[in-house]
Design a protein around this motif. Structure first.
Motif, PDB file in Angstrom:
ATOM      1  N   GLU A  58       0.961  -1.371  -0.017  1.00  0.00           N
ATOM      2  CA  GLU A  58      -0.066  -0.160  -0.155  1.00  0.00           C
ATOM      3  C   GLU A  58       0.866   1.069   0.144  1.00  0.00           C
ATOM      4  N   CYS A  61       2.204   1.983  -3.355  1.00  0.00           N
ATOM      5  CA  CYS A  61       1.245   2.505  -4.259  1.00  0.00           C
ATOM      6  C   CYS A  61       1.176   3.996  -4.464  1.00  0.00           C
ATOM      7  N   THR A  69      -0.555   2.611  -9.833  1.00  0.00           N
ATOM      8  CA  THR A  69      -1.809   2.831  -9.050  1.00  0.00           C
ATOM      9  C   THR A  69      -2.667   4.048  -9.386  1.00  0.00           C
ATOM     10  N   ARG A  70      -1.857   5.258  -9.327  1.00  0.00           N
ATOM     11  CA  ARG A  70      -2.732   6.445  -9.584  1.00  0.00           C
ATOM     12  C   ARG A  70      -3.155   6.504 -10.954  1.00  0.00           C
ATOM     13  N   LYS A 103      -9.030   0.990  -5.500  1.00  0.00           N
ATOM     14  CA  LYS A 103      -9.546   1.507  -7.029  1.00  0.00           C
ATOM     15  C   LYS A 103     -10.924   1.041  -7.211  1.00  0.00           C
ATOM     16  N   GLY A 173      -4.374  -3.739 -11.252  1.00  0.00           N
ATOM     17  CA  GLY A 173      -2.872  -3.763 -10.811  1.00  0.00           C
ATOM     18  C   GLY A 173      -1.828  -4.093 -11.675  1.00  0.00           C
TER      19      GLY A 173
END
Ligand SMILES: C[S@@+](CC[C@H](N)C(=O)[O-])C[C@H]1O[C@@H](n2cnc3c(N)ncnc32)[C@H](O)[C@@H]1O
Length: 332
Positions: A58, A61, A69-70, A103, A173
């Motif tokens: 996490e 990310c 991730t973003r 997400k 992902g």
């Protein structure tokens, strides 16, 4: 054969299924010993995700370098209404390797807006799923969570048996990139085999891009990815009750253009040896590595070939403005 699982009632909106049949501790021990005795040495990336590993993931990310991730989140934010519209009438979302489910919130939100109560089935080897399930239930009225703690394959069997209704599978992902290409095809065939007519799969692919950007993403300046990789040695120490010196290993990750993948390894900084559960000597030469992860980077051609070979067709796809990442909606 019926799927093996134990069912745990957490509350009226949260049920947990523990995929069964294996003693996970002894499977970890066997796999690690086998992997460290192999040439070259390997450990499956699924073993990154103990509690500490999930927490570190996490953190990865949100490092500035980890665009994955973003970027995927931005595509979901922009297109989740279209994704829900393409799945109208469905109220079941099954996610493979759900992690924190952050997400997925975009998708759940868009489904809930359609007005039906929604059942979400997150699947993960990590118990992070319990925490994220509770957070989702706090934030979304009209949501029911039926989490499955276990490996993808076992969980897919439970899904086919317990949740036969029309569904959207989600695999985000670019976790598909952790499989070697023949195994990715094999795995997508398994998903495809568990799909009924009308079921869909929303799957994320990280795309080939500038090597500098790729290399930076897996070598963040703060050293979180290094800590994530080295946590495997700490996990081995915890689970085998050994005292391997973590400082004798170093993180390395690099793009291998010939294979179109980031490779992550742990390099032994010296000659060293140890024994795990009396398994005999496991020895390392200086600079010998444990290959801990591949993360394949895809071109449009590779995605199309993979879908075709797996018996899936791409019905929609979305990219971000930089062409860093692609989300595809597929059917059988
Ligand atoms: C790279 S993370 C991605 C998490 C999330 N989907 C995202 O996109 O941020 C991979 C997730 O899959 C889970 N995972 C890895 N291998 C798995 C396996 N064989 N079976 C079930 N879950 C697995 C990990 O625990 C982790 O939460």
């Amino acid at each position: 054969m019926p799927a093996e699982y134990e069912k745990e009632h957490i509350n009226d909106r949260f049920t947990l299924y523990h995929a069964g049949g294996n003693d996970n501790g002894s499977v970890f021990a066997e796999d690690v010993i086998k992997g460290l005795k192999a040439k070259p040495k390997t450990i499956s990336p699924k073993y990154f995700y103990d509690d500490k590993g999930s927490e570190l993931f996490e953190k990865i990310c949100i490092t500035p370098e980890y665009y994955v991730t973003r970027t995927e989140a931005s595509i979901l934010k922009e297109h989740s209404a279209e994704i829900a519209a393409a799945n109208s009438g469905k109220n079941l979302v099954v996610e493979l390797g759900s992690g924190s489910s952050i997400k997925t919130r975009y998708i759940l939100n868009a489904f809930i807006k359609n007005g039906l109560p929604v059942t979400y089935v997150p699947i993960d080897v990590s118990e992070i799923l319990i925490q994220s399930g509770n957070m989702l239930l706090n934030d979304f009225e009209g949501l029911y969570v039926n989490g499955i703690i276990g490996e993808y394959e076992q969980a897919l069997e439970i899904v086919s048996e317990v949740f036969p209704h029309s569904k959207l599978y989600v695999f985000l992902g670019s976790s598909i990139g952790n499989f070697d290409l023949p195994h990715a095809e094999e795995f997508l065939k398994k998903i495809s085999a568990s799909m009924n007519a009308g079921d869909t799969l929303l799957i994320g692919f990280d795309l080939v891009k500038d090597e500098g950007i790729l290399n930076a993403a897996y070598n963040d300046e703060e050293g979180v990815t290094a800590e994530f990789n080295l946590n495997l040695i700490k996990r081995i120490n915890r689970e085998f009750n050994t005292g391997i010196d973590v400082n004798n290993f170093e993180h390395t990750a690099f793009f291998n253009p010939a294979k179109s993948r980031i490779e992550m390894h742990l390099i032994s900084k010296c000659d060293q040896s140890f024994s795990l559960n009396g398994s005999g000597e496991i020895s390392f030469k200086k600079n010998e590595t444990i290959h801990t992860e591949n993360s394949y980077k895809f071109t449009d051609e590779m995605i199309k070939e993979l879908a075709l070979a797996s018996g899936l067709s791409i019905t929609n796809s979305w990219k971000d403005k930089n062409n860093y990442f692609e989300l595809c909606l597929m059917t059988r």
